[in-house]
Motif scaffolding. Structure first.
Motif, PDB file in Angstrom:
ATOM      1  N   ASN A  10       3.770 -46.279  41.077  1.00 37.12           N
ATOM      2  CA  ASN A  10       2.591 -46.029  40.259  1.00 37.12           C
ATOM      3  C   ASN A  10       1.368 -45.821  41.134  1.00 37.12           C
ATOM      4  O   ASN A  10       1.236 -46.421  42.183  1.00 37.12           O
ATOM      5  CB  ASN A  10       2.345 -47.231  39.334  1.00 37.12           C
ATOM      6  CG  ASN A  10       1.268 -46.967  38.312  1.00 37.12           C
ATOM      7  OD1 ASN A  10       1.174 -45.876  37.762  1.00 37.12           O
ATOM      8  ND2 ASN A  10       0.450 -47.977  38.035  1.00 37.12           N
ATOM      9  N   ILE A  11       0.474 -44.964  40.653  1.00 40.57           N
ATOM     10  CA  ILE A  11      -0.888 -44.871  41.170  1.00 40.57           C
ATOM     11  C   ILE A  11      -1.764 -44.744  39.937  1.00 40.57           C
ATOM     12  O   ILE A  11      -1.694 -43.748  39.222  1.00 40.57           O
ATOM     13  CB  ILE A  11      -1.105 -43.658  42.090  1.00 40.57           C
ATOM     14  CG1 ILE A  11      -0.293 -43.796  43.362  1.00 40.57           C
ATOM     15  CG2 ILE A  11      -2.592 -43.507  42.427  1.00 40.57           C
ATOM     16  CD1 ILE A  11      -0.413 -42.608  44.305  1.00 40.57           C
ATOM     17  N   ASP A  12      -2.533 -45.774  39.634  1.00 40.40           N
ATOM     18  CA  ASP A  12      -3.393 -45.784  38.458  1.00 40.40           C
ATOM     19  C   ASP A  12      -4.843 -45.961  38.901  1.00 40.40           C
ATOM     20  O   ASP A  12      -5.288 -47.078  39.134  1.00 40.40           O
ATOM     21  CB  ASP A  12      -2.987 -46.903  37.504  1.00 40.40           C
ATOM     22  CG  ASP A  12      -3.771 -46.886  36.202  1.00 40.40           C
ATOM     23  OD1 ASP A  12      -4.848 -46.247  36.152  1.00 40.40           O
ATOM     24  OD2 ASP A  12      -3.312 -47.507  35.239  1.00 40.40           O
ATOM     25  N   GLY A  49     -10.546 -47.732  44.522  1.00 44.06           N
ATOM     26  CA  GLY A  49     -10.553 -46.343  44.972  1.00 44.06           C
ATOM     27  C   GLY A  49     -10.676 -46.184  46.473  1.00 44.06           C
ATOM     28  O   GLY A  49     -10.750 -45.082  46.980  1.00 44.06           O
ATOM     29  N   HIS A  50     -10.706 -47.283  47.215  1.00 40.71           N
ATOM     30  CA  HIS A  50     -10.888 -47.219  48.664  1.00 40.71           C
ATOM     31  C   HIS A  50      -9.623 -47.712  49.348  1.00 40.71           C
ATOM     32  O   HIS A  50      -9.085 -48.749  48.992  1.00 40.71           O
ATOM     33  CB  HIS A  50     -12.055 -48.109  49.087  1.00 40.71           C
ATOM     34  CG  HIS A  50     -12.156 -48.287  50.569  1.00 40.71           C
ATOM     35  ND1 HIS A  50     -12.673 -47.319  51.387  1.00 40.71           N
ATOM     36  CD2 HIS A  50     -11.796 -49.299  51.371  1.00 40.71           C
ATOM     37  CE1 HIS A  50     -12.625 -47.748  52.639  1.00 40.71           C
ATOM     38  NE2 HIS A  50     -12.100 -48.946  52.650  1.00 40.71           N
ATOM     39  N   TRP A  51      -9.151 -46.976  50.332  1.00 37.08           N
ATOM     40  CA  TRP A  51      -7.981 -47.398  51.089  1.00 37.08           C
ATOM     41  C   TRP A  51      -8.399 -47.813  52.482  1.00 37.08           C
ATOM     42  O   TRP A  51      -9.136 -47.105  53.154  1.00 37.08           O
ATOM     43  CB  TRP A  51      -6.974 -46.248  51.198  1.00 37.08           C
ATOM     44  CG  TRP A  51      -6.253 -46.059  49.935  1.00 37.08           C
ATOM     45  CD1 TRP A  51      -6.485 -45.098  49.004  1.00 37.08           C
ATOM     46  CD2 TRP A  51      -5.220 -46.857  49.422  1.00 37.08           C
ATOM     47  NE1 TRP A  51      -5.650 -45.243  47.951  1.00 37.08           N
ATOM     48  CE2 TRP A  51      -4.849 -46.324  48.185  1.00 37.08           C
ATOM     49  CE3 TRP A  51      -4.544 -47.982  49.879  1.00 37.08           C
ATOM     50  CZ2 TRP A  51      -3.843 -46.874  47.402  1.00 37.08           C
ATOM     51  CZ3 TRP A  51      -3.544 -48.523  49.100  1.00 37.08           C
ATOM     52  CH2 TRP A  51      -3.205 -47.967  47.887  1.00 37.08           C
ATOM     53  N   ALA A  52      -7.929 -48.961  52.893  1.00 38.19           N
ATOM     54  CA  ALA A  52      -8.166 -49.407  54.255  1.00 38.19           C
ATOM     55  C   ALA A  52      -7.304 -48.577  55.193  1.00 38.19           C
ATOM     56  O   ALA A  52      -6.223 -48.154  54.834  1.00 38.19           O
ATOM     57  CB  ALA A  52      -7.821 -50.887  54.395  1.00 38.19           C
ATOM     58  N   LEU A  95       0.908 -48.842  52.940  1.00 36.21           N
ATOM     59  CA  LEU A  95      -0.439 -48.416  52.538  1.00 36.21           C
ATOM     60  C   LEU A  95      -0.691 -46.968  52.944  1.00 36.21           C
ATOM     61  O   LEU A  95      -1.289 -46.195  52.190  1.00 36.21           O
ATOM     62  CB  LEU A  95      -1.508 -49.319  53.165  1.00 36.21           C
ATOM     63  CG  LEU A  95      -1.797 -50.624  52.452  1.00 36.21           C
ATOM     64  CD1 LEU A  95      -2.763 -51.463  53.280  1.00 36.21           C
ATOM     65  CD2 LEU A  95      -2.343 -50.389  51.059  1.00 36.21           C
ATOM     66  N   VAL A  96      -0.235 -46.601  54.124  1.00 38.65           N
ATOM     67  CA  VAL A  96      -0.380 -45.212  54.573  1.00 38.65           C
ATOM     68  C   VAL A  96       0.369 -44.279  53.632  1.00 38.65           C
ATOM     69  O   VAL A  96      -0.140 -43.245  53.213  1.00 38.65           O
ATOM     70  CB  VAL A  96       0.098 -45.049  56.034  1.00 38.65           C
ATOM     71  CG1 VAL A  96       0.252 -43.582  56.409  1.00 38.65           C
ATOM     72  CG2 VAL A  96      -0.864 -45.742  56.982  1.00 38.65           C
ATOM     73  N   GLU A 102      -1.563 -40.669  47.049  1.00 40.08           N
ATOM     74  CA  GLU A 102      -2.792 -40.625  46.262  1.00 40.08           C
ATOM     75  C   GLU A 102      -3.603 -39.369  46.572  1.00 40.08           C
ATOM     76  O   GLU A 102      -4.219 -38.784  45.680  1.00 40.08           O
ATOM     77  CB  GLU A 102      -3.631 -41.873  46.501  1.00 40.08           C
ATOM     78  CG  GLU A 102      -4.804 -41.966  45.532  1.00 40.08           C
ATOM     79  CD  GLU A 102      -5.525 -43.293  45.617  1.00 40.08           C
ATOM     80  OE1 GLU A 102      -5.974 -43.760  44.567  1.00 40.08           O
ATOM     81  OE2 GLU A 102      -5.639 -43.849  46.727  1.00 40.08           O
ATOM     82  N   ALA A 103      -3.570 -38.937  47.827  1.00 34.66           N
ATOM     83  CA  ALA A 103      -4.316 -37.730  48.202  1.00 34.66           C
ATOM     84  C   ALA A 103      -3.782 -36.490  47.489  1.00 34.66           C
ATOM     85  O   ALA A 103      -4.518 -35.525  47.281  1.00 34.66           O
ATOM     86  CB  ALA A 103      -4.251 -37.533  49.717  1.00 34.66           C
ATOM     87  N   GLU A 104      -2.507 -36.513  47.102  1.00 30.87           N
ATOM     88  CA  GLU A 104      -1.896 -35.374  46.424  1.00 30.87           C
ATOM     89  C   GLU A 104      -1.847 -35.535  44.901  1.00 30.87           C
ATOM     90  O   GLU A 104      -1.427 -34.619  44.194  1.00 30.87           O
ATOM     91  CB  GLU A 104      -0.472 -35.168  46.940  1.00 30.87           C
ATOM     92  CG  GLU A 104      -0.420 -34.775  48.397  1.00 30.87           C
ATOM     93  CD  GLU A 104       1.011 -34.586  48.890  1.00 30.87           C
ATOM     94  OE1 GLU A 104       1.950 -34.870  48.126  1.00 30.87           O
ATOM     95  OE2 GLU A 104       1.172 -34.137  50.027  1.00 30.87           O
TER      96      GLU A 104
END
Length: 133
Positions: A10-12, A49-52, A95-96, A102-104
């Motif tokens: 999931n990506i919500d 909305g922020h990725w480390a 996470l990567v 998520e970028a796609e």
């Protein structure tokens, strides 16, 4: 295009929840939900909305609603023991992968709630209520 080496669960972006399974590992990112039976140990707090991009950024992240949980689903299929703290390399790798997915990802097409859709209007049945969407 991202080459998958796991299963994107999931990506919500609305609820700030994300999850991916790769091999024996399942990574959950976001608020822990309402299950209540296993409190999520907080490893990092991420801005919605922020990725480390580094371990230091994960561990020193600003306060928000985000959480990280990592489970070894082969030895712990009920996901009761969060092992993220002892497997930070796996957390970073997953996470990567989530960041790449998520970028796609396309923006969600969720619509605002329409009171006319309430099943109470249709004898308690979920049913189409519009002629066209």
């Amino acid at each position: 295009s991202t080459q998958s080496t796991g299963i994107l669960v999931n990506i919500d972006p609305l609820d700030h929840n994300k999850a991916i399974i790769s091999g024996r590992w399942k990574l959950l990112v976001g608020p822990p939900g309402k299950g209540g039976w296993t409190p999520a140990p907080e490893i990092a707090k991420l801005r919605p909305g922020h990725w480390a991009h580094s371990l230091e950024e994960i561990l020193a992240g600003p306060a928000s609603e985000g959480h990280l949980q990592l489970y070894d689903i082969l030895s712990d299929p009920n996901e009761r023991e969060d092992v993220a703290g002892s497997h930070l390399d796996v957390v970073m790798r997953l996470l990567v992968r989530l960041n790449e997915h998520e970028a796609e990802a396309l923006e969600p097409g969720n619509m605002d709630y329409d009171p006319a859709s309430n099943p109470a209007n249709f004898n308690g049945t979920w049913t189409p209520w519009m002629d066209s969407c």
